[in-house]
Design a protein around this motif. Structure first.
Motif, mmCIF file in Angstrom:
data_model
loop_
_atom_site.group_PDB
_atom_site.id
_atom_site.type_symbol
_atom_site.label_atom_id
_atom_site.label_comp_id
_atom_site.label_asym_id
_atom_site.label_seq_id
_atom_site.Cartn_x
_atom_site.Cartn_y
_atom_site.Cartn_z
ATOM 1 N N ILE A 85 0.838 -1.204 0.000
ATOM 2 C CA ILE A 85 0.000 0.000 0.000
ATOM 3 C C ILE A 85 0.877 1.260 0.000
ATOM 4 C CG2 ILE A 85 -1.630 1.353 1.373
ATOM 5 C CD1 ILE A 85 -2.881 -1.090 -0.045
ATOM 6 N N ALA A 86 1.922 1.271 0.830
ATOM 7 C CA ALA A 86 2.823 2.422 0.892
ATOM 8 C C ALA A 86 3.524 2.631 -0.443
ATOM 9 C CB ALA A 86 3.854 2.223 2.007
ATOM 10 N N PHE A 87 3.908 1.541 -1.108
ATOM 11 C CA PHE A 87 4.581 1.634 -2.406
ATOM 12 C C PHE A 87 3.647 2.276 -3.433
ATOM 13 C CE2 PHE A 87 6.045 -0.023 -6.508
ATOM 14 C CZ PHE A 87 7.398 0.243 -6.442
ATOM 15 N N ILE A 88 2.377 1.877 -3.410
ATOM 16 C CA ILE A 88 1.401 2.428 -4.347
ATOM 17 C C ILE A 88 1.173 3.914 -4.094
ATOM 18 C CG2 ILE A 88 -1.035 2.392 -5.035
ATOM 19 C CD1 ILE A 88 -0.957 -0.667 -4.500
ATOM 20 N N THR A 89 1.050 4.293 -2.840
ATOM 21 C CA THR A 89 0.816 5.708 -2.542
ATOM 22 C C THR A 89 2.048 6.552 -2.859
ATOM 23 O OG1 THR A 89 1.337 5.312 -0.194
ATOM 24 C CG2 THR A 89 -0.975 5.298 -0.819
ATOM 25 N N ASP A 90 3.235 5.964 -2.747
ATOM 26 C CA ASP A 90 4.468 6.664 -3.135
ATOM 27 C C ASP A 90 4.575 6.780 -4.652
ATOM 28 O OD1 ASP A 90 5.223 6.902 -0.493
ATOM 29 O OD2 ASP A 90 6.674 5.260 -0.545
#
Length: 202
Positions: free
Chosen positions: A97-102
Protein backbone atom coordinates in the motif's frame (compact mmCIF):
# COMPACT_ATOMS: atom_id res chain seq x y z
CA UNK A 1 8.04 16.79 -10.10
CA UNK A 2 11.32 15.55 -8.59
CA UNK A 3 14.30 17.95 -8.75
CA UNK A 4 17.35 16.25 -10.28
CA UNK A 5 20.96 17.30 -10.98
CA UNK A 6 21.75 18.40 -14.53
CA UNK A 7 24.74 16.08 -15.03
CA UNK A 8 24.07 12.37 -14.68
CA UNK A 9 25.84 9.16 -15.63
CA UNK A 10 24.27 6.89 -18.26
CA UNK A 11 22.88 4.61 -15.53
CA UNK A 12 21.50 7.55 -13.58
CA UNK A 13 19.92 8.93 -16.75
CA UNK A 14 18.24 5.59 -17.38
CA UNK A 15 16.84 5.56 -13.85
CA UNK A 16 15.60 9.15 -14.19
CA UNK A 17 13.86 8.12 -17.41
CA UNK A 18 12.09 5.27 -15.60
CA UNK A 19 11.07 7.54 -12.71
CA UNK A 20 9.76 10.09 -15.20
CA UNK A 21 7.55 7.48 -16.86
CA UNK A 22 6.18 6.47 -13.44
CA UNK A 23 5.46 10.14 -12.69
CA UNK A 24 3.65 10.60 -16.01
CA UNK A 25 1.64 7.40 -15.50
CA UNK A 26 0.19 8.92 -12.31
CA UNK A 27 -1.12 11.86 -14.36
CA UNK A 28 -2.41 10.26 -17.57
CA UNK A 29 -3.27 7.00 -19.29
CA UNK A 30 0.05 5.12 -19.49
CA UNK A 31 -0.69 3.97 -23.05
CA UNK A 32 -0.82 7.64 -24.10
CA UNK A 33 2.67 8.44 -22.81
CA UNK A 34 4.94 9.28 -25.74
CA UNK A 35 8.72 9.44 -25.94
CA UNK A 36 8.25 13.13 -26.77
CA UNK A 37 6.38 13.68 -23.47
CA UNK A 38 9.06 11.75 -21.55
CA UNK A 39 11.85 13.81 -23.11
CA UNK A 40 9.97 17.07 -22.50
CA UNK A 41 9.41 16.26 -18.81
CA UNK A 42 13.11 15.41 -18.45
CA UNK A 43 14.22 18.55 -20.30
CA UNK A 44 16.12 16.61 -22.97
CA UNK A 45 15.66 15.88 -26.67
CA UNK A 46 14.17 12.62 -27.97
CA UNK A 47 17.59 11.94 -29.51
CA UNK A 48 19.18 12.12 -26.08
CA UNK A 49 16.50 9.76 -24.75
CA UNK A 50 17.19 7.20 -27.48
CA UNK A 51 20.89 7.21 -26.66
CA UNK A 52 19.93 5.31 -23.51
CA UNK A 53 16.97 3.27 -24.80
CA UNK A 54 16.57 1.92 -28.35
CA UNK A 55 12.75 2.11 -28.27
CA UNK A 56 9.69 2.98 -26.19
CA UNK A 57 9.21 -0.74 -25.48
CA UNK A 58 12.73 -0.83 -24.03
CA UNK A 59 11.74 2.00 -21.68
CA UNK A 60 8.62 0.09 -20.59
CA UNK A 61 10.73 -3.01 -19.96
CA UNK A 62 13.05 -0.96 -17.75
CA UNK A 63 10.03 0.41 -15.86
CA UNK A 64 8.72 -3.11 -15.18
CA UNK A 65 12.16 -4.19 -13.95
CA UNK A 66 12.36 -1.11 -11.69
CA UNK A 67 8.91 -1.81 -10.23
CA UNK A 68 9.61 -5.50 -9.65
CA UNK A 69 13.00 -4.96 -8.01
CA UNK A 70 11.84 -2.21 -5.68
CA UNK A 71 8.46 -3.62 -4.69
CA UNK A 72 9.77 -7.11 -3.94
CA UNK A 73 12.80 -5.73 -2.09
CA UNK A 74 10.48 -3.69 0.15
CA UNK A 75 8.22 -6.69 0.69
CA UNK A 76 11.16 -8.95 1.58
CA UNK A 77 12.60 -6.39 4.02
CA UNK A 78 9.29 -5.83 5.80
CA UNK A 79 8.36 -9.51 6.07
CA UNK A 80 11.80 -10.62 7.28
CA UNK A 81 11.44 -8.41 10.36
CA UNK A 82 7.94 -9.68 11.26
CA UNK A 83 7.39 -11.78 14.39
CA UNK A 84 5.02 -14.32 12.81
CA UNK A 85 3.58 -15.36 9.43
CA UNK A 86 0.37 -13.37 10.00
CA UNK A 87 2.38 -10.34 11.04
CA UNK A 88 4.48 -10.80 7.89
CA UNK A 89 1.34 -10.87 5.75
CA UNK A 90 0.18 -7.63 7.33
CA UNK A 91 3.63 -6.10 6.81
CA UNK A 92 3.55 -7.14 3.14
CA UNK A 93 0.07 -5.66 2.71
CA UNK A 94 0.94 -2.32 4.27
CA UNK A 95 4.29 -2.16 2.46
CA UNK A 96 2.54 -2.71 -0.87
CA UNK A 97 0.00 0.00 0.00
CA UNK A 98 2.82 2.42 0.89
CA UNK A 99 4.58 1.63 -2.41
CA UNK A 100 1.40 2.43 -4.35
CA UNK A 101 0.82 5.71 -2.54
CA UNK A 102 4.47 6.66 -3.14
CA UNK A 103 4.20 5.71 -6.83
CA UNK A 104 0.53 5.93 -7.92
CA UNK A 105 1.49 5.51 -11.57
CA UNK A 106 2.77 1.98 -10.96
CA UNK A 107 -0.55 0.09 -10.74
CA UNK A 108 -1.85 2.00 -13.77
CA UNK A 109 1.18 0.78 -15.75
CA UNK A 110 0.85 -2.79 -14.49
CA UNK A 111 -2.84 -2.91 -15.41
CA UNK A 112 -2.01 -1.40 -18.78
CA UNK A 113 0.68 -3.97 -19.58
CA UNK A 114 -1.43 -6.93 -18.41
CA UNK A 115 -4.31 -5.79 -20.64
CA UNK A 116 -2.20 -5.59 -23.81
CA UNK A 117 -3.24 -8.14 -26.41
CA UNK A 118 0.27 -8.86 -27.64
CA UNK A 119 2.77 -10.76 -25.50
CA UNK A 120 5.46 -8.12 -25.06
CA UNK A 121 8.51 -8.49 -22.84
CA UNK A 122 7.13 -5.79 -20.52
CA UNK A 123 3.87 -7.75 -20.21
CA UNK A 124 5.76 -10.97 -19.42
CA UNK A 125 7.76 -9.10 -16.80
CA UNK A 126 4.54 -7.83 -15.20
CA UNK A 127 3.18 -11.38 -15.17
CA UNK A 128 6.42 -12.64 -13.62
CA UNK A 129 6.18 -9.98 -10.90
CA UNK A 130 2.67 -11.16 -9.96
CA UNK A 131 3.89 -14.78 -9.98
CA UNK A 132 6.91 -14.05 -7.77
CA UNK A 133 4.77 -12.02 -5.40
CA UNK A 134 2.22 -14.84 -5.18
CA UNK A 135 4.95 -17.36 -4.38
CA UNK A 136 6.11 -15.22 -1.45
CA UNK A 137 2.56 -14.98 -0.13
CA UNK A 138 1.97 -18.72 -0.44
CA UNK A 139 5.16 -19.45 1.52
CA UNK A 140 3.96 -17.20 4.34
CA UNK A 141 0.53 -18.82 4.28
CA UNK A 142 2.06 -22.30 4.47
CA UNK A 143 4.21 -21.17 7.41
CA UNK A 144 1.09 -19.82 9.08
CA UNK A 145 -0.59 -23.20 8.73
CA UNK A 146 2.47 -24.99 10.11
CA UNK A 147 2.64 -22.82 13.24
CA UNK A 148 -1.11 -22.96 13.86
CA UNK A 149 -1.94 -19.32 13.10
CA UNK A 150 -3.93 -20.40 10.05
CA UNK A 151 -6.25 -23.41 9.70
CA UNK A 152 -4.77 -26.53 8.11
CA UNK A 153 -7.67 -26.57 5.64
CA UNK A 154 -6.84 -23.11 4.24
CA UNK A 155 -6.34 -23.03 0.47
CA UNK A 156 -3.15 -20.98 0.31
CA UNK A 157 -3.44 -20.36 -3.45
CA UNK A 158 -6.93 -18.92 -3.03
CA UNK A 159 -5.78 -16.89 -0.01
CA UNK A 160 -2.83 -15.46 -1.99
CA UNK A 161 -5.13 -14.60 -4.89
CA UNK A 162 -7.55 -12.86 -2.51
CA UNK A 163 -4.65 -10.92 -0.93
CA UNK A 164 -3.51 -9.52 -4.28
CA UNK A 165 -7.08 -9.01 -5.46
CA UNK A 166 -7.90 -7.02 -2.33
CA UNK A 167 -5.08 -4.58 -3.05
CA UNK A 168 -6.12 -4.35 -6.69
CA UNK A 169 -9.66 -3.57 -5.56
CA UNK A 170 -8.41 -0.73 -3.38
CA UNK A 171 -6.42 0.60 -6.33
CA UNK A 172 -9.47 0.55 -8.61
CA UNK A 173 -11.58 2.35 -6.02
CA UNK A 174 -8.91 5.00 -5.52
CA UNK A 175 -8.78 5.56 -9.29
CA UNK A 176 -12.56 5.95 -9.39
CA UNK A 177 -12.43 8.36 -6.46
CA UNK A 178 -9.47 10.23 -7.91
CA UNK A 179 -7.79 10.07 -4.52
CA UNK A 180 -4.73 7.90 -3.90
CA UNK A 181 -4.96 8.58 -0.15
CA UNK A 182 -8.14 6.46 -0.16
CA UNK A 183 -5.87 3.41 -0.30
CA UNK A 184 -3.81 4.39 2.74
CA UNK A 185 -6.90 5.31 4.76
CA UNK A 186 -8.79 2.10 3.92
CA UNK A 187 -5.91 -0.38 4.14
CA UNK A 188 -5.93 -1.17 7.91
CA UNK A 189 -9.64 -1.97 8.03
CA UNK A 190 -9.53 -3.96 4.81
CA UNK A 191 -6.58 -6.05 6.01
CA UNK A 192 -8.39 -6.70 9.29
CA UNK A 193 -11.29 -8.20 7.32
CA UNK A 194 -8.87 -10.30 5.24
CA UNK A 195 -7.13 -11.54 8.39
CA UNK A 196 -10.43 -12.59 9.99
CA UNK A 197 -11.31 -14.49 6.82
CA UNK A 198 -8.18 -16.65 6.91
CA UNK A 199 -7.03 -17.02 10.53
CA UNK A 200 -7.91 -19.73 12.98
CA UNK A 201 -11.24 -19.03 14.72
CA UNK A 202 -10.70 -18.51 18.43
Amino acid sequence: MISRPAYLSAEERREVTVETVVELAAEQNPSDITTSAIAKRMGVTQGALFRHFPSKDAILEAVMEWVSDRLLARIDKSTSAAASPLAALEAAFMTHIAFITDHPGVPRMLFGELQRGEQTLAKRMAQTLIQRYGERLRRLLVQGKECGELPASLDERAAATLFIGTIQGLVMQSLLAGNVEFIRESAPGVFALYRRAIEVTK
